[in-house]
Design an enzyme around this catalytic site. Structure first.
Site, PDB file in Angstrom:
ATOM      1  N   CYS A 234       3.337   8.469   1.498  1.00 16.04           N
ATOM      2  CA  CYS A 234       3.490   7.594   2.652  1.00 16.04           C
ATOM      3  C   CYS A 234       3.918   6.233   2.101  1.00 16.04           C
ATOM      4  O   CYS A 234       3.148   5.557   1.421  1.00 16.04           O
ATOM      5  CB  CYS A 234       2.161   7.528   3.394  1.00 16.04           C
TER       6      CYS A 234
ATOM      7  N   GLU B 153       0.807  -1.211   0.000  1.00 18.09           N
ATOM      8  CA  GLU B 153       0.000   0.000   0.000  1.00 18.09           C
ATOM      9  C   GLU B 153       0.850   1.275   0.000  1.00 18.09           C
ATOM     10  O   GLU B 153       1.873   1.328   0.671  1.00 18.09           O
ATOM     11  CB  GLU B 153      -0.785  -0.071   1.313  1.00 18.09           C
TER      12      GLU B 153
ATOM     13  N   CYS C  70      -2.807  -1.500  15.311  1.00 19.67           N
ATOM     14  CA  CYS C  70      -2.426  -1.203  13.929  1.00 19.67           C
ATOM     15  C   CYS C  70      -2.954  -2.269  12.964  1.00 19.67           C
ATOM     16  O   CYS C  70      -2.769  -3.468  13.194  1.00 19.67           O
ATOM     17  CB  CYS C  70      -0.902  -1.106  13.848  1.00 19.67           C
TER      18      CYS C  70
ATOM     19  N   CYS D 216       3.743  -6.648   8.473  1.00 12.37           N
ATOM     20  CA  CYS D 216       4.680  -6.179   9.500  1.00 12.37           C
ATOM     21  C   CYS D 216       4.740  -7.210  10.617  1.00 12.37           C
ATOM     22  O   CYS D 216       3.708  -7.706  11.047  1.00 12.37           O
ATOM     23  CB  CYS D 216       4.206  -4.834  10.051  1.00 12.37           C
TER      24      CYS D 216
ATOM     25  N   CYS E 102       1.771  -4.503  16.541  1.00 16.44           N
ATOM     26  CA  CYS E 102       1.229  -3.511  17.480  1.00 16.44           C
ATOM     27  C   CYS E 102      -0.290  -3.685  17.488  1.00 16.44           C
ATOM     28  O   CYS E 102      -0.912  -3.855  16.447  1.00 16.44           O
ATOM     29  CB  CYS E 102       1.627  -2.097  17.063  1.00 16.44           C
TER      30      CYS E 102
ATOM     31  N   CYS F 128      -2.868   3.280   8.210  1.00 13.81           N
ATOM     32  CA  CYS F 128      -1.909   2.218   7.983  1.00 13.81           C
ATOM     33  C   CYS F 128      -2.494   0.818   7.737  1.00 13.81           C
ATOM     34  O   CYS F 128      -3.079   0.221   8.630  1.00 13.81           O
ATOM     35  CB  CYS F 128      -1.083   2.223   9.264  1.00 13.81           C
TER      36      CYS F 128
HETATM   37  N1  SAH Z   1       6.485   0.725  11.887  1.00 13.89           N
HETATM   38  C1  SAH Z   1       6.588   2.165  11.882  1.00 13.89           C
HETATM   39  C2  SAH Z   1       5.637   2.817  10.893  1.00 13.89           C
HETATM   40  C3  SAH Z   1       4.198   2.579  11.249  1.00 13.89           C
HETATM   41  S1  SAH Z   1       2.907   3.611  10.635  1.00 13.89           S
HETATM   42  C4  SAH Z   1       6.332   2.679  13.268  1.00 13.89           C
HETATM   43  O1  SAH Z   1       5.854   1.931  14.111  1.00 13.89           O
HETATM   44  O2  SAH Z   1       6.614   3.841  13.533  1.00 13.89           O
HETATM   45  C5  SAH Z   1       3.171   5.200  11.261  1.00 13.89           C
HETATM   46  C6  SAH Z   1       2.477   5.549  12.596  1.00 13.89           C
HETATM   47  O3  SAH Z   1       1.070   5.319  12.597  1.00 13.89           O
HETATM   48  C7  SAH Z   1       3.047   4.765  13.763  1.00 13.89           C
HETATM   49  O4  SAH Z   1       3.306   5.650  14.809  1.00 13.89           O
HETATM   50  C8  SAH Z   1       1.918   3.824  14.091  1.00 13.89           C
HETATM   51  O5  SAH Z   1       1.981   3.357  15.401  1.00 13.89           O
HETATM   52  C9  SAH Z   1       0.711   4.692  13.811  1.00 13.89           C
HETATM   53  N2  SAH Z   1      -0.547   3.956  13.648  1.00 13.89           N
HETATM   54  C10 SAH Z   1      -0.727   2.709  13.176  1.00 13.89           C
HETATM   55  N3  SAH Z   1      -2.034   2.383  13.180  1.00 13.89           N
HETATM   56  C11 SAH Z   1      -2.697   3.447  13.665  1.00 13.89           C
HETATM   57  C12 SAH Z   1      -4.071   3.726  13.898  1.00 13.89           C
HETATM   58  N4  SAH Z   1      -5.020   2.837  13.634  1.00 13.89           N
HETATM   59  N5  SAH Z   1      -4.392   4.946  14.381  1.00 13.89           N
HETATM   60  C13 SAH Z   1      -3.435   5.870  14.645  1.00 13.89           C
HETATM   61  N6  SAH Z   1      -2.128   5.657  14.442  1.00 13.89           N
HETATM   62  C14 SAH Z   1      -1.754   4.468  13.964  1.00 13.89           C
END
Ligand code: SAH
Length: 357
Positions: free
Chosen positions: A118, A105, A132, A125, A129, A344
């Protein structure tokens, strides 16, 4: 979805031309018994004119182009646009199909004079988390360097605007695909022409990788996904925090600032009732006091099968106020493109569900 039988870093058997520097391309054309100036032409057609096959490069002699058409060992390495969705706010979302059939994506986010892409670094991944969408979908493989670069070129071509900014905030954990990340940044900077200061790499934190990244002495911004002011709360939402405790992460961040002299951007996804209280804002202020940093609050973006809620506007404002009172620079990231499932991993997740039906 096609079964993936390849090793994590190899999506193709052929070494693609995309991702090579001017000198590498020149070396390659010379090895093909062509004059060296064709290297510069190839470079321009790859990075400026968006050639998708060698046949597209009309400045090359016809006989040579026909030869390529027969040669399975030569390829440019562009991905296919599998799905393209536009939203009312101008954000454009892409699902790109890679050579082995995997889907990744990418999002193009236009703001007044900017076009931010982005970018994803992995298919899926492994960090898992809890809030996410990508983390929920599991891990497939790392993206190759050319597959990372392709995303930038695709958005630039389709949106017909020069990309000005890059955020490595798509699918995946960039610092787990270290070599390809650093290699892609070099090409995005030198060959596509995007300033390092306009590039942000976002990481949840991987042991030893933040000091290692500092040693690259890049001018990019490092964003660290903190999401909690204490180890206890962080470990609740980020499974890898068990192996890499908050205290160790903060030490590495401090080392990063010392080595690079650059401030860190701390990302903090606000999850109602989990990490969004005024007291937690105070704890956060305490944790990062004296740190050259900036806090970027991201109100949680609903992912259909997760148990979290977005905080109220009031809770968000209180959190901001506490940080501002503690003299911490803070901004709130308002998610754009929500209707296109721009959080994301959401579009890909829904796409997978739809084709599984
Ligand atoms: N792996 C990287 C990039 C992830 S995406 C990282 O963890 O930083 C970028 C940001 O979006 C990260 O801070 C991630 O935690 C956040 N994120 C992911 N899903 C989310 C959601 N549903 N709502 C808000 N932020 C989110």
């Amino acid at each position: 979805m096609t079964a993936n039988t390849l090793s994590p870093n190899s999506s193709t058997k052929v070494l693609p031309l995309l991702g090579r520097s001017l000198s590498e391309l020149t070396e390659w054309v010379v090895s093909q018994s062509q004059p060296s100036y064709r290297g510069k032409q190839l470079h321009e057609w790859l990075y400026v004119r968006g050639a998708r096959s060698l046949g597209d490069i009309t400045v090359f002699p016809k006989s040579w182009r026909e030869e390529f058409a027969q040669d399975p060992t030569v390829e440019i390495g562009r991905s296919q646009i599998h799905l393209h969705k536009q939203t009312r706010d101008g954000t454009e979302k892409f699902l790109l199909k890679l050579a082995d059939g995997e889907i990744v994506e990418t999002v193009g986010i236009p703001t007044s004079k900017r076009l931010t892409v982005c970018v994803s670094t992995q298919v899926g991944c492994p960090m898992a988390c809890d809030f996410c969408a990508t983390g929920k979908g599991g891990f497939r493989r790392n993206l190759a360097k050319h597959e990372i670069i392709d995303q930038v070129l695709t958005v630039q071509e389709v949106m017909q605007q020069r990309v000005s900014h890059i955020v490595f905030m798509g699918m995946g954990e960039p610092l787990l695909n270290y070599e390809n990340l650093v290699g892609a940044i070099a090409v995005i900077n030198k060959d596509i022409g995007i300033g390092q200061r306009n590039i942000t790499v976002s990481t949840v934190g991987i042991p030893n990788q933040i000091p290692r990244f500092a040693q690259e002495h890049l001018q990019v911004t490092l964003a660290v996904s903190l999401h909690a002011p204490t180890q206890e709360v962080r470990a609740q939402v980020i499974p890898s925090a068990d192996r890499y405790p908050l205290i160790a992460l903060m030490d590495d961040c401090r080392e990063y600032v010392e080595i690079t002299g650059r401030r860190i951007s701390f990302e903090y996804t606000l999850l109602a009732g989990v990490n969004d209280s005024a007291e937690q804002a105070q704890q956060l202020a305490h944790l990062i006091r004296g740190f050259q940093s900036h806090v970027n609050l991201i109100p949680y973006n609903t992912v259909s099968d997760a148990d979290y809620k977005r905080p109220s506007e009031r809770a968000i404002q209180t959190f901001v106020q506490v940080l501002e009172d503690a003299k911490i620079t803070v901004s709130v990231r308002r998610t754009r493109g929500l209707e296109a499932d721009a959080a994301c991993g959401q579009l890909r997740g829904q796409h997978e569900k739809a084709i599984a039906k």
